[in-house]
Design an enzyme around this catalytic site. Structure first.
Site, short mmCIF file in Angstrom:
data_model
loop_
_atom_site.label_atom_id
_atom_site.label_comp_id
_atom_site.label_asym_id
_atom_site.label_seq_id
_atom_site.Cartn_x
_atom_site.Cartn_y
_atom_site.Cartn_z
N ASP A 166 68.02 77.61 -31.43
CA ASP A 166 69.18 78.41 -31.84
C ASP A 166 69.87 77.84 -33.07
O ASP A 166 70.10 78.55 -34.05
CB ASP A 166 70.22 78.43 -30.70
CG ASP A 166 70.14 79.69 -29.87
OD1 ASP A 166 69.76 80.74 -30.42
OD2 ASP A 166 70.48 79.63 -28.67
N GLU A 219 76.00 83.78 -33.51
CA GLU A 219 76.28 83.43 -32.13
C GLU A 219 76.75 81.97 -31.96
O GLU A 219 77.64 81.69 -31.19
CB GLU A 219 75.04 83.69 -31.27
CG GLU A 219 75.36 83.54 -29.80
CD GLU A 219 74.20 83.93 -28.88
OE1 GLU A 219 73.07 84.08 -29.38
OE2 GLU A 219 74.44 84.06 -27.68
N ASP A 236 71.61 86.84 -34.44
CA ASP A 236 71.31 86.20 -33.15
C ASP A 236 70.04 85.39 -33.39
O ASP A 236 68.95 85.95 -33.48
CB ASP A 236 71.12 87.25 -32.05
CG ASP A 236 71.13 86.58 -30.67
OD1 ASP A 236 70.97 85.35 -30.61
OD2 ASP A 236 71.31 87.31 -29.67
N ILE A 247 68.29 83.20 -31.60
CA ILE A 247 67.29 83.45 -30.53
C ILE A 247 67.96 84.36 -29.51
O ILE A 247 68.80 83.94 -28.71
CB ILE A 247 66.82 82.15 -29.83
CG1 ILE A 247 66.08 81.24 -30.80
CG2 ILE A 247 65.90 82.51 -28.65
CD1 ILE A 247 65.51 79.97 -30.16
N ASP A 248 67.60 85.63 -29.58
CA ASP A 248 68.10 86.57 -28.57
C ASP A 248 67.09 86.57 -27.43
O ASP A 248 65.88 86.55 -27.67
CB ASP A 248 68.21 87.97 -29.20
CG ASP A 248 68.72 88.98 -28.20
OD1 ASP A 248 69.63 88.63 -27.42
OD2 ASP A 248 68.23 90.12 -28.22
N THR A 308 67.47 84.21 -24.71
CA THR A 308 67.25 82.77 -24.48
C THR A 308 66.50 82.54 -23.16
O THR A 308 65.66 81.65 -23.08
CB THR A 308 68.59 82.00 -24.45
OG1 THR A 308 69.48 82.69 -23.59
CG2 THR A 308 69.22 81.92 -25.81
N HIS A 338 72.43 91.16 -16.42
CA HIS A 338 72.73 91.77 -17.73
C HIS A 338 72.68 93.29 -17.67
O HIS A 338 73.24 93.97 -18.54
CB HIS A 338 71.71 91.29 -18.78
CG HIS A 338 71.79 89.83 -19.08
ND1 HIS A 338 70.95 89.20 -19.95
CD2 HIS A 338 72.65 88.87 -18.63
CE1 HIS A 338 71.25 87.91 -20.03
NE2 HIS A 338 72.27 87.69 -19.23
N SER A 359 65.59 90.37 -24.44
CA SER A 359 65.91 90.46 -25.88
C SER A 359 65.81 91.86 -26.49
O SER A 359 65.45 92.83 -25.82
CB SER A 359 65.01 89.52 -26.69
OG SER A 359 63.77 90.12 -27.01
N LYS A 382 63.12 94.94 -26.74
CA LYS A 382 63.14 96.26 -26.07
C LYS A 382 63.39 97.37 -27.09
O LYS A 382 62.74 98.42 -27.07
CB LYS A 382 64.23 96.30 -24.99
CG LYS A 382 63.96 95.39 -23.79
CD LYS A 382 64.97 95.57 -22.68
CE LYS A 382 66.27 94.83 -22.88
NZ LYS A 382 66.18 93.37 -22.94
N ARG A 385 70.71 99.89 -20.59
CA ARG A 385 71.46 98.66 -20.29
C ARG A 385 72.71 99.11 -19.53
O ARG A 385 73.63 99.69 -20.13
CB ARG A 385 71.82 97.96 -21.60
CG ARG A 385 72.32 96.55 -21.45
CD ARG A 385 72.51 95.91 -22.82
NE ARG A 385 72.78 94.50 -22.72
CZ ARG A 385 71.83 93.56 -22.65
NH1 ARG A 385 70.56 93.90 -22.71
NH2 ARG A 385 72.16 92.29 -22.56
N ASP A 423 73.70 91.21 -30.42
CA ASP A 423 72.66 91.58 -29.45
C ASP A 423 72.16 93.01 -29.66
O ASP A 423 71.22 93.44 -28.97
CB ASP A 423 73.20 91.47 -28.01
CG ASP A 423 73.23 90.03 -27.50
OD1 ASP A 423 72.45 89.21 -28.01
OD2 ASP A 423 74.05 89.72 -26.61
N1 LIG Z 1 76.89 89.97 -18.12
C1 LIG Z 1 76.17 90.34 -19.15
N2 LIG Z 1 75.91 91.65 -19.37
C2 LIG Z 1 75.17 92.04 -20.41
N3 LIG Z 1 74.65 91.18 -21.33
C3 LIG Z 1 74.89 89.88 -21.18
C4 LIG Z 1 75.64 89.38 -20.09
N4 LIG Z 1 75.69 88.04 -20.21
C5 LIG Z 1 75.00 87.71 -21.31
N5 LIG Z 1 74.51 88.80 -21.91
C6 LIG Z 1 73.76 88.91 -23.17
O1 LIG Z 1 72.46 89.37 -22.90
C7 LIG Z 1 71.65 88.89 -23.92
C8 LIG Z 1 70.21 88.95 -23.55
O2 LIG Z 1 69.89 90.28 -23.36
P1 LIG Z 1 68.63 90.69 -22.51
O3 LIG Z 1 69.02 90.61 -21.08
O4 LIG Z 1 68.41 92.09 -22.96
O5 LIG Z 1 67.55 89.77 -22.86
C9 LIG Z 1 72.14 87.49 -24.13
O6 LIG Z 1 71.80 87.08 -25.42
P2 LIG Z 1 71.18 85.60 -25.65
O7 LIG Z 1 69.93 85.51 -24.90
O8 LIG Z 1 71.03 85.56 -27.12
O9 LIG Z 1 72.23 84.67 -25.15
C10 LIG Z 1 73.63 87.61 -23.90
O10 LIG Z 1 74.36 87.71 -25.11
MG LIG Z 2 71.53 87.53 -27.74
#
Ligand SMILES: Nc1ncnc2c1ncn2[C@@H]1O[C@H](COP(=O)(O)O)[C@@H](OP(=O)(O)O)[C@H]1O
Ligand SMILES: [Mg+2]
Length: 467
Positions: free
Chosen positions: A156, A179, A244, A246-247, A249, A353, A377, A380, A394, A407
């Site tokens: 990151d 980020e 971002d 690394i989206d 993570t 998420h 990430s 999608k 989402r 994101d």
């Molecule tokens: N409660 C929540 N609801 C939705 N998104 C969230 C969340 N908590 C964290 N995230 C975000 O979801 C991203 C990842 O999305 P996905 O689930 O689609 O892979 C994370 O980015 P990072 O991985 O860069 O931290 C983070 O920013």
């Molecule tokens: Mg992200």
């Protein structure tokens, strides 16, 4: 036999009452000297409207998108056609004016295409992805504990520093929303030197491309300072980049999908987006499979770069292809779905998420039988944009969570430019103009334009108790 031109004929025609050219008995030389005022008047009569048209067209070009480069040309032709020979000195003025206006218009068109921004964004994402891949490989080799978060932290910080360096070099006045912030790096000497070791050795293997990004970062201190340049509050005004590094993570750690994401917003509107997805297949035709979210490699055949510019479509190309041509790439588009029951969904791997239960209920309502494909990430967004999948939902889990702009910014544009629509669960377009989060939105519904309303209807029916 062709008649010789009148001026060359030694015998003048006798004057005739029916011949307009002979309505006056004066010779052409007489005519030249005797009527300067009407000609001057004619000249002004033609010139002033022409100049006004040029000015108006040039001013309106950015608003209307009309290609005005052709307009000055046609005006010049028109003037010459009606008055050959009389405008020689003025025509060079007109030519100059035309050249000036075409230069201006070409510049406007280039700006509208955000050519340089796109190129820098693509290369910056590609360079940062090289770094993340190196970390991913180290992790895959098992040199770090699976539960250890440090690889993603290193990746990151390193990727963010490299992207910001490229943006600062090319667009020093632009604001950046990123980020990460450097506090942890400043405290932890060991972490800082680990990140620096990676950053200093990461470069594109095309020297011109590397030079365009400004070459290597000076030293570890400069790297830490660059990371903190990503602290803009965002907002509705001016040019703001969202990063971002690394989206996904969690996906990065589990060996699944992740993405390096970069987008440019101008006055709150996303204009340019680039998404580097090192673990997605290069082949746009490969449909998503259930296993896409785990045990991935970035071996041959993997690694794709999605890009889009507002109004100019979306493309994909291999992440490994470093080119100074921002237009190199294959146009991508969403799959046309005639029968929604044949569509497939993708959603987050993380149930925290996006609500998996609500997603299943929506699938059921729409008659979709295929299980959803789970992947981390913005991969999608890229996957549905090229028709590998169809719909990305989402669905809010927490009433208070605000989605982060980094994101979604790149993915939102790439899907819309590929023929999709992206809204929140209320049907509102994602609003990137209100700061670092999507404070005005809840969740995401992304689908091909033609079926988006139907999908949204099902989402709202299922979520009705919660909305
Ligand atoms: N409660 C929540 N609801 C939705 N998104 C969230 C969340 N908590 C964290 N995230 C975000 O979801 C991203 C990842 O999305 P996905 O689930 O689609 O892979 C994370 O980015 P990072 O991985 O860069 O931290 C983070 O920013
Ligand atoms: Mg992200």
């Amino acid at each position: 036999m062709p008649s010789s031109p009148a001026s060359a004929s030694p015998h003048k025609r006798p004057p005739s009452a029916s011949d307009p050219s002979s309505s006056s008995s004066s010779s052409s030389s007489d005519r030249r000297s005797s009527s300067p005022k009407p000609r001057l008047f004619l000249l002004l009569f033609l010139f002033i409207p022409a100049i006004i048209i040029l000015l108006l067209a040039s001013l309106l070009a950015p608003i209307t998108g009309v290609t005005t480069a052709l307009l000055p040309l046609s005006v010049t032709r028109l003037v010459h056609h009606h008055h050959p020979g009389h405008l020689s000195s003025s025509s060079s003025f007109l030519r100059q004016t035309r050249r000036l206006f075409s230069l201006h218009t070409t510049a406007t068109m280039r700006r509208d295409k955000y050519e340089k921004e796109l190129l820098v964004a693509q290369l910056a994402v590609q360079r940062a992805a090289i770094l993340t891949k190196r970390v991913f490989h180290e992790k895959a080799k098992g040199t770090v504990d699976k539960n250890d978060k440090s690889p993603v932290t290193i990746g990151d910080f390193g990727a963010q520093a490299l992207i910001i360096a490229a943006l600062q070099h090319n667009f020093p006045d632009d604001a950046i929303v990123a980020e990460e912030e450097s506090a942890k790096l400043r405290e932890d000497e060991k972490l800082r030197s680990t990140v620096w070791e990676l950053v200093k050795d990461t470069k594109l293997d095309n020297p011109d491309a590397e030079a365009l990004l400004g070459g290597p970062i000076r030293d570890a201190d400069a790297m830490v300072e660059l990371i903190d340049k990503g602290n803009s509050p965002g907002g509705a005004q001016g040019r703001i980049w969202a990063i971002d590094p690394i989206d996904g993570t969690k996906g990065f750690l589990r060996g699944g999908q992740y993405a390096v994401c970069l987008a440019l917003m101008v006055d709150g509107d996303v204009k340019v987006g680039a998404l580097g997805c090192p673990n997605l297949p290069v082949d746009d035709a490969a449909r998503l499979t259930a296993g896409i979210g785990e045990n991935q490699t970035d071996d041959d055949g993997h690694g794709v770069l999605f890009s889009a510019v507002l109004g100019h479509g979306a493309t994909s190309r291999p992440l490994a292809t470093v080119s100074l041509d921002p237009e190199l790439g294959t146009p991508i588009s969403m799959r046309a779905i005639d029968d929604l029951t044949q569509a497939n969904f993708c959603e987050s791997v993380e149930a925290g998420h996006s609500s998996h239960g609500d997603q299943a209920a929506i699938s059921h309502k729409l008659g979709i039988t295929a299980p959803s494909v789970r992947m981390d990430s913005q991969a999608k967004y890229g996957s549905i944009a090229r028709g590998a999948g169809d719909i990305y939902l989402r669905l809010p889990v927490s009433a208070t969570y605000q989605e982060k702009i980094w994101d979604h910014a790149a993915g939102d544009l790439i899907v819309r430019e590929a023929g999709g629509q992206v809204t929140d669960v209320h049907g509102k377009r994602l609003d990137f103009s209100v700061g670092r989060t999507l404070a005005n939105n809840k969740g995401v519904v992304a689908a091909p334009l033609a079926v988006h309303a139907k999908v949204l209807e099902a989402v709202q029916e299922v979520l009705s108790a919660k909305l």
